[in-house]
Design a protein around this motif. Structure first.
Motif, PDB file in Angstrom:
ATOM      1  N   ASP A 156       0.777  -1.245  -0.018  1.00 36.42           N
ATOM      2  CA  ASP A 156      -0.033   0.012   0.156  1.00 36.42           C
ATOM      3  C   ASP A 156       0.800   1.328  -0.187  1.00 36.42           C
ATOM      4  OD1 ASP A 156       0.610   1.051   2.604  1.00 36.42           O
ATOM      5  OD2 ASP A 156      -0.819  -0.620   3.378  1.00 36.42           O
ATOM      6  N   SER A 157       0.302   2.275   0.176  1.00 32.46           N
ATOM      7  CA  SER A 157       0.944   3.660  -0.491  1.00 32.46           C
ATOM      8  C   SER A 157       1.479   4.450   0.713  1.00 32.46           C
ATOM      9  CB  SER A 157       0.146   4.660  -1.169  1.00 32.46           C
ATOM     10  OG  SER A 157      -1.029   4.768  -0.456  1.00 32.46           O
ATOM     11  N   SER A 158       0.992   3.773   2.162  1.00 29.59           N
ATOM     12  CA  SER A 158       1.429   4.334   3.141  1.00 29.59           C
ATOM     13  C   SER A 158       2.856   3.760   3.812  1.00 29.59           C
ATOM     14  CB  SER A 158       0.197   4.116   4.506  1.00 29.59           C
ATOM     15  OG  SER A 158       0.878   4.573   5.665  1.00 29.59           O
ATOM     16  N   SER A 159       3.549   4.872   4.150  1.00 26.70           N
ATOM     17  CA  SER A 159       5.075   4.274   4.723  1.00 26.70           C
ATOM     18  C   SER A 159       4.794   3.976   6.098  1.00 26.70           C
ATOM     19  CB  SER A 159       6.130   5.430   4.501  1.00 26.70           C
ATOM     20  OG  SER A 159       5.598   6.739   4.980  1.00 26.70           O
ATOM     21  N   ALA A 160       4.007   4.399   6.781  1.00 19.86           N
ATOM     22  CA  ALA A 160       3.626   4.128   8.390  1.00 19.86           C
ATOM     23  C   ALA A 160       3.586   2.731   8.514  1.00 19.86           C
ATOM     24  CB  ALA A 160       2.605   4.768   8.867  1.00 19.86           C
ATOM     25  N   LEU A 161       4.457   2.020   9.451  1.00 21.76           N
ATOM     26  CA  LEU A 161       4.470   0.521   9.691  1.00 21.76           C
ATOM     27  C   LEU A 161       3.399   0.269  10.695  1.00 21.76           C
ATOM     28  CD1 LEU A 161       8.284  -0.002   9.935  1.00 21.76           C
ATOM     29  CD2 LEU A 161       6.720  -0.188   7.866  1.00 21.76           C
ATOM     30  N   PRO A 162       2.744  -0.987  10.317  1.00 17.77           N
ATOM     31  CA  PRO A 162       1.724  -1.128  11.305  1.00 17.77           C
ATOM     32  C   PRO A 162       1.999  -1.726  12.723  1.00 17.77           C
ATOM     33  CG  PRO A 162       2.017  -2.918   9.752  1.00 17.77           C
ATOM     34  CD  PRO A 162       2.948  -1.987   9.285  1.00 17.77           C
ATOM     35  N   ARG A 163       1.053  -1.315  13.597  1.00 21.10           N
ATOM     36  CA  ARG A 163       1.527  -1.529  14.857  1.00 21.10           C
ATOM     37  C   ARG A 163       0.916  -2.775  15.393  1.00 21.10           C
ATOM     38  NH1 ARG A 163       0.163   1.979  19.895  1.00 21.10           N
ATOM     39  NH2 ARG A 163       1.136   1.020  21.660  1.00 21.10           N
ATOM     40  N   ARG A 164       1.328  -3.562  16.214  1.00 18.18           N
ATOM     41  CA  ARG A 164       0.744  -4.937  16.666  1.00 18.18           C
ATOM     42  C   ARG A 164       0.707  -4.781  18.100  1.00 18.18           C
ATOM     43  NH1 ARG A 164       3.580 -10.744  17.060  1.00 18.18           N
ATOM     44  NH2 ARG A 164       1.801 -11.754  18.249  1.00 18.18           N
ATOM     45  N   ARG A 200       5.058 -16.919   9.460  1.00 19.33           N
ATOM     46  CA  ARG A 200       6.000 -15.614   9.706  1.00 19.33           C
ATOM     47  C   ARG A 200       5.253 -14.526   8.966  1.00 19.33           C
ATOM     48  NH1 ARG A 200       9.953 -17.440   5.985  1.00 19.33           N
ATOM     49  NH2 ARG A 200       8.737 -16.665   4.248  1.00 19.33           N
ATOM     50  N   VAL A 201       5.594 -13.329   9.771  1.00 16.67           N
ATOM     51  CA  VAL A 201       4.874 -12.297   9.263  1.00 16.67           C
ATOM     52  C   VAL A 201       6.101 -11.010   9.332  1.00 16.67           C
ATOM     53  CG1 VAL A 201       3.240 -10.404   9.738  1.00 16.67           C
ATOM     54  CG2 VAL A 201       2.706 -12.645  10.181  1.00 16.67           C
ATOM     55  N   THR A 202       6.143 -10.332   7.895  1.00 20.63           N
ATOM     56  CA  THR A 202       7.323  -9.476   7.937  1.00 20.63           C
ATOM     57  C   THR A 202       6.739  -8.208   7.371  1.00 20.63           C
ATOM     58  OG1 THR A 202       7.861  -9.913   5.529  1.00 20.63           O
ATOM     59  CG2 THR A 202       9.287 -10.969   7.490  1.00 20.63           C
ATOM     60  N   VAL A 203       7.159  -7.109   7.766  1.00 20.50           N
ATOM     61  CA  VAL A 203       6.890  -5.505   7.214  1.00 20.50           C
ATOM     62  C   VAL A 203       7.845  -4.820   6.712  1.00 20.50           C
ATOM     63  CG1 VAL A 203       5.451  -3.576   7.944  1.00 20.50           C
ATOM     64  CG2 VAL A 203       4.994  -5.658   8.904  1.00 20.50           C
ATOM     65  N   GLU A 204       7.958  -4.368   5.637  1.00 21.75           N
ATOM     66  CA  GLU A 204       9.026  -3.607   4.930  1.00 21.75           C
ATOM     67  C   GLU A 204       8.674  -2.462   4.296  1.00 21.75           C
ATOM     68  OE1 GLU A 204      11.824  -5.364   2.330  1.00 21.75           O
ATOM     69  OE2 GLU A 204      10.072  -6.807   1.703  1.00 21.75           O
ATOM     70  N   ARG A 205       9.506  -1.216   4.462  1.00 13.28           N
ATOM     71  CA  ARG A 205       9.280  -0.088   3.452  1.00 13.28           C
ATOM     72  C   ARG A 205       9.649  -0.643   2.302  1.00 13.28           C
ATOM     73  NH1 ARG A 205      10.439   2.824   8.477  1.00 13.28           N
ATOM     74  NH2 ARG A 205       8.542   3.859   8.972  1.00 13.28           N
ATOM     75  N   VAL A 206       8.995  -0.235   1.131  1.00 14.41           N
ATOM     76  CA  VAL A 206       9.033  -0.116  -0.427  1.00 14.41           C
ATOM     77  C   VAL A 206       8.913   1.182  -1.028  1.00 14.41           C
ATOM     78  CG1 VAL A 206       8.555  -2.458  -0.521  1.00 14.41           C
ATOM     79  CG2 VAL A 206       6.680  -0.750  -0.906  1.00 14.41           C
ATOM     80  N   PRO A 207       9.492   1.431  -2.009  1.00 10.13           N
ATOM     81  CA  PRO A 207       9.685   2.850  -2.538  1.00 10.13           C
ATOM     82  C   PRO A 207       8.268   3.607  -2.495  1.00 10.13           C
ATOM     83  CG  PRO A 207      11.109   1.370  -3.828  1.00 10.13           C
ATOM     84  CD  PRO A 207      10.356   0.671  -2.900  1.00 10.13           C
ATOM     85  N   VAL A 208       7.249   2.795  -2.800  1.00 15.87           N
ATOM     86  CA  VAL A 208       5.690   3.395  -2.832  1.00 15.87           C
ATOM     87  C   VAL A 208       5.220   3.477  -1.548  1.00 15.87           C
ATOM     88  CG1 VAL A 208       5.594   3.068  -5.307  1.00 15.87           C
ATOM     89  CG2 VAL A 208       4.989   1.110  -3.675  1.00 15.87           C
ATOM     90  N   GLY A 209       5.804   2.947  -0.470  1.00 15.18           N
ATOM     91  CA  GLY A 209       5.015   2.726   0.670  1.00 15.18           C
ATOM     92  C   GLY A 209       5.403   1.665   1.442  1.00 15.18           C
ATOM     93  N   LYS A 210       4.783   0.447   1.588  1.00 20.19           N
ATOM     94  CA  LYS A 210       5.219  -0.801   2.554  1.00 20.19           C
ATOM     95  C   LYS A 210       4.750  -1.853   1.924  1.00 20.19           C
ATOM     96  CE  LYS A 210       1.496  -0.333   6.027  1.00 20.19           C
ATOM     97  NZ  LYS A 210       0.923   0.804   5.465  1.00 20.19           N
TER      98      LYS A 210
END
Length: 150
Positions: A100-108, A130-140
């Protein structure tokens, strides 16, 4: 499969590398997108059963659809633009990826049965190996791997 005879490699005809099944869908956030994403995932699972002979029991089927729902719902609620659902699977596991376009990482949030809402990532973590979260050029990108059971 390759057989070894006296040190020689004899191809058996089954040595073709097999790529995971991959499908992606783009959603605008219009009403009905979350249901559409679940239907897309259900169709993907059926294709995985057919093409990979994956043995997927009804519980795992439901777990995967719930993971898709939670991740797509989070993208829908917390980003200001379109999002992409990408699925990659074999006969043993499916990886759900949502961009998605938001760079804010989700909070558990920690477990709290009295809290209303904000249980999405808690559910995803409970169902995925396994769950991973990473920023990508367009968001996360949020990825969750679900093992297939039978």
């Amino acid at each position: 499969m390759t057989e070894y005879l006296g040190g020689a490699v004899v191809p058996t005809g089954f040595d073709v590398p097999v790529e995971p099944l991959r499908r992606a869908a783009h959603y605008t956030g219009e009403p009905g997108c979350i249901a559409d994403a679940r239907a897309f995932a259900a169709q993907f699972l059926q294709q995985l059963r057919t093409e990979w002979c994956a043995a997927i029991d009804s519980r795992t089927d439901g777990d995967l659809l719930l993971v898709v729902s939670e991740l797509v719902t989070n993208a829908d609620r917390h980003s200001s633009g379109p999002y992409i659902l990408e699925l990659e699977g074999t006969d043993t596991a499916v990886t759900v990826m949502v961009y998605d376009s938001s760079s804010a990482l989700p909070r558990r949030f920690p477990r709290n049965p009295e809290r209303v809402g904000r249980h999405g990532l808690e559910i995803v973590h409970a169902l995925a190996t396994r769950v991973t979260v990473e920023r990508v050029p367009v968001g996360k990108r949020v990825c969750a791997r679900v093992e297939l059971g039978s």
